[in-house]
Every structure is written in C-alpha cells, then in structure tokens.
Motif scaffolding. Structure first.
Motif, PDB file in Angstrom:
ATOM      1  N   ASP A 182       0.848  -1.195   0.000  1.00  0.00           N
ATOM      2  CA  ASP A 182       0.000   0.000   0.000  1.00  0.00           C
ATOM      3  C   ASP A 182       0.881   1.241   0.000  1.00  0.00           C
ATOM      4  N   ASN A 183       1.615   1.428  -1.107  1.00  0.00           N
ATOM      5  CA  ASN A 183       2.549   2.549  -1.190  1.00  0.00           C
ATOM      6  C   ASN A 183       2.639   3.056  -2.628  1.00  0.00           C
ATOM      7  N   LYS A 184       1.583   3.727  -3.066  1.00  0.00           N
ATOM      8  CA  LYS A 184       1.560   4.213  -4.448  1.00  0.00           C
ATOM      9  C   LYS A 184       2.690   5.208  -4.723  1.00  0.00           C
ATOM     10  N   LYS A 185       3.158   5.876  -3.675  1.00  0.00           N
ATOM     11  CA  LYS A 185       4.263   6.822  -3.860  1.00  0.00           C
ATOM     12  C   LYS A 185       5.518   6.122  -4.388  1.00  0.00           C
ATOM     13  N   GLN A 186       5.773   4.898  -3.919  1.00  0.00           N
ATOM     14  CA  GLN A 186       6.949   4.169  -4.397  1.00  0.00           C
ATOM     15  C   GLN A 186       6.870   3.929  -5.893  1.00  0.00           C
ATOM     16  N   GLY A 187       5.672   3.618  -6.386  1.00  0.00           N
ATOM     17  CA  GLY A 187       5.511   3.436  -7.820  1.00  0.00           C
ATOM     18  C   GLY A 187       5.811   4.712  -8.590  1.00  0.00           C
ATOM     19  N   ILE A 188       5.418   5.839  -8.034  1.00  0.00           N
ATOM     20  CA  ILE A 188       5.721   7.131  -8.673  1.00  0.00           C
ATOM     21  C   ILE A 188       7.234   7.355  -8.694  1.00  0.00           C
ATOM     22  N   PHE A 189       7.900   7.048  -7.581  1.00  0.00           N
ATOM     23  CA  PHE A 189       9.362   7.168  -7.548  1.00  0.00           C
ATOM     24  C   PHE A 189      10.005   6.288  -8.624  1.00  0.00           C
ATOM     25  N   ASP A 190       9.467   5.098  -8.808  1.00  0.00           N
ATOM     26  CA  ASP A 190      10.020   4.186  -9.814  1.00  0.00           C
ATOM     27  C   ASP A 190       9.858   4.746 -11.223  1.00  0.00           C
ATOM     28  N   VAL A 191       8.720   5.380 -11.488  1.00  0.00           N
ATOM     29  CA  VAL A 191       8.520   6.000 -12.808  1.00  0.00           C
ATOM     30  C   VAL A 191       9.489   7.160 -13.005  1.00  0.00           C
ATOM     31  N   LEU A 192       9.679   7.962 -11.982  1.00  0.00           N
ATOM     32  CA  LEU A 192      10.636   9.072 -12.081  1.00  0.00           C
ATOM     33  C   LEU A 192      12.041   8.558 -12.372  1.00  0.00           C
ATOM     34  N   ALA A 193      12.428   7.480 -11.703  1.00  0.00           N
ATOM     35  CA  ALA A 193      13.751   6.903 -11.930  1.00  0.00           C
ATOM     36  C   ALA A 193      13.863   6.353 -13.347  1.00  0.00           C
ATOM     37  N   TYR A 194      12.802   5.743 -13.831  1.00  0.00           N
ATOM     38  CA  TYR A 194      12.790   5.170 -15.187  1.00  0.00           C
ATOM     39  C   TYR A 194      13.055   6.238 -16.232  1.00  0.00           C
ATOM     40  N   PHE A 195      12.455   7.419 -16.055  1.00  0.00           N
ATOM     41  CA  PHE A 195      12.597   8.492 -17.039  1.00  0.00           C
ATOM     42  C   PHE A 195      13.637   9.543 -16.633  1.00  0.00           C
ATOM     43  N   ASP A 196      14.248   9.363 -15.454  1.00  0.00           N
ATOM     44  CA  ASP A 196      15.224  10.324 -14.935  1.00  0.00           C
ATOM     45  C   ASP A 196      14.619  11.723 -14.895  1.00  0.00           C
ATOM     46  N   ARG A 197      13.490  11.828 -14.200  1.00  0.00           N
ATOM     47  CA  ARG A 197      12.784  13.107 -14.079  1.00  0.00           C
ATOM     48  C   ARG A 197      12.760  13.548 -12.616  1.00  0.00           C
ATOM     49  N   PRO A 198      12.706  14.851 -12.349  1.00  0.00           N
ATOM     50  CA  PRO A 198      12.672  15.349 -10.970  1.00  0.00           C
ATOM     51  C   PRO A 198      11.280  15.262 -10.361  1.00  0.00           C
ATOM     52  N   ARG A 199      11.208  15.260  -9.047  1.00  0.00           N
ATOM     53  CA  ARG A 199       9.937  15.130  -8.348  1.00  0.00           C
ATOM     54  C   ARG A 199       8.980  16.281  -8.650  1.00  0.00           C
ATOM     55  N   GLU A 200       9.517  17.472  -8.859  1.00  0.00           N
ATOM     56  CA  GLU A 200       8.637  18.618  -9.080  1.00  0.00           C
ATOM     57  C   GLU A 200       7.832  18.526 -10.374  1.00  0.00           C
ATOM     58  N   ASP A 201       8.152  17.562 -11.216  1.00  0.00           N
ATOM     59  CA  ASP A 201       7.386  17.373 -12.454  1.00  0.00           C
ATOM     60  C   ASP A 201       6.113  16.556 -12.246  1.00  0.00           C
TER      61      ASP A 201
END
Length: 257
Positions: A182-201
């Motif tokens: 139950d941690n949807k935020k981790q999935g978002i972090f994984d997508v950011l890492a996949y595309f090498d994008r910053p959190r503010e996006d």
C-alpha cells in the motif's frame, strides 16, 4: 509548455462512485494531456491483472498498480514486486496458529491457494472474481513468491493480527482483511527513476484516505471536490467534484491543457 507526469487515482477520481463508470470529461482530459506531451498514468492499489481492461478503456499505456509495487510503462509490466516473503510467511503462520482461515495469491491473477477451505467456512467467499485451489498438500513454505493474502478476520477481530512492517493490512469489506502493498508513492518514484525526471514534475489527483501516501510536498497534489477532508487538508489545490468536471477544470486552470 512544461511537461508533467500525471498520476490519477481511480475510484472517486476518474470514476463516478455511484456508477463505477469513468467520468466523460475526465477521459477527455487524459486524452488532451497526452496530446500535449504529458506522461499520463493511473495509480491504484489494485493488482495489475485487475486494471488492464480499465487501462484499455482509458486509452492509456501507463499505470502504477499493485499498491505501488507494480509499474506498467508503454503497456509493458516493468515491475511487479511480491511481498517480503519472510514476513508474509510469519503472518500467515500466526493466523493459522489462531485458527484463522487464509487464502494466498502466488501470482498476478485471480487464483488463490489454501490447504483447507477454512476461509470460506468462516467468512464466506471473497467478494470479487476468484478461482479457488484447495489442496490438503499445499505448503505455503514452498512458495517462491507471495503477492497478497487474505485473512478471515472480521472487523471486530482485527486486533488478532498485528500490523505488518513491510506491507499493510487493508479492509474493504467487514468480513475479511487483505495483506498487500500500500505505497503508491513508491511506484511514482520508480517511474521518475525510469525516465530520470525530478519530483517537481509530478502531479497527482486523488479523493480518499488511501491517496494520502502519494500526496507529497515535493510535487503538486490535487484533491477532488468530493475528497475526504483529511486529503483536502494535504492538497496544494482542491478542484471541483469529479462528476462536475473537476479534473478538466484543474488542468485548464494550471495551463496543462
């Protein structure tokens, strides 16, 4: 236009809770966001296999699923992490010792396994499509992976099983509880890492308490007008109710479409 990565909760955000149908203006907004070059994804606690049809209905190719431990990008399942095996086994054995019925999902499907039918005898069948495999020789200790499991613990007996450390006990019906990520935020972090994008996006939309985990101050969090008060309090912006075109209005306000 600055390109963003959007993550949308499903129930009460993209869909009308009264009908279960996708709000038409929400679907059109997702299309407009993609036309403008933004990354668009759903973010749900549901298992991967449960969401494929919705992804097709929405015309999307991306999702965070399985409580944040599953990630689909361009229709490819790039991650689907099972539960911590040792802790899952410890909780299951604890339940068995207390005479609590258990059903275990060993893969990404509606199949569940058990060595007896105690779960259904105690609380009845699961309230969703399920394929049961009851086998007296079933040995959970031989399982290579455990994706989730269900405990025949009514709400008033929830205290019998302590909260796990590496995953969560979730209750959607009074009759039984479900142990899963139950941690949807981790999935978002994984997508950011996949595309090498910053959190503010990142931009997230949600409506209920289970969306609190993905409302982070390092990105933009938008609560629907029909959201619970605790989520609205954590939001950067509260838009109209989802059935009153709230997603469309918010995206227009911020210039994303």
């Amino acid at each position: 236009m600055e390109k963003k990565l959007f993550f949308f909760d499903i129930d009460g955000t993209l869909t009308d809770r009264r009908t279960g149908q996708v709000v038409p203006s929400a679907k059109r907004t997702l299309e407009l966001l993609e036309e403008n070059g933004h990354f668009v994804s759903i973010a749900t606690g549901r298992a991967h296999y449960k969401c494929r049809s919705l992804l097709t209905e929405l015309g999307l190719e991306n999702m965070v699923c399985s409580g944040g431990m599953g990630v689909v990008i361009k229709n490819e399942l790039v991650k689907n992490t099972p539960l911590d095996r040792d802790e899952a086994l410890a909780v299951i054995h604890q339940a068995e010792e207390k005479g609590i019925g258990v059903l275990v999902a060993l893969d990404d499907s509606e199949k569940v396994y058990a060595k007896n039918d105690l779960f259904r005898e105690q609380v009845g069948p699961r309230q969703e499509p399920t394929e049961y495999f009851i086998d007296p020789t079933f040995n959970i200790d031989e399982a290579e992976a455990i994706f989730k499991f269900y405990l025949a613990v009514p709400k008033e007996q929830d205290h019998l099983i302590p909260e796990p450390v590496n995953f969560s006990k979730l209750r959607f019906v009074p009759e039984y509880t479900m142990c899963q990520h139950d941690n949807k935020k981790q999935g978002i972090f994984d997508v950011l890492a996949y595309f090498d994008r910053p959190r503010e996006d990142v931009v997230v939309f949600g409506d209920d308490v289970n969306d609190l985990v993905m409302f982070d101050k390092s990105w933009t969090s938008i609560a629907m007008g029909n959201a619970v008060d605790v989520l609205k309090a954590q939001a950067d912006y509260v838009t109209d109710r989802n059935v009153d075109d709230g997603i469309y209005h918010a995206c227009r306000k911020f210039g994303w479409i």
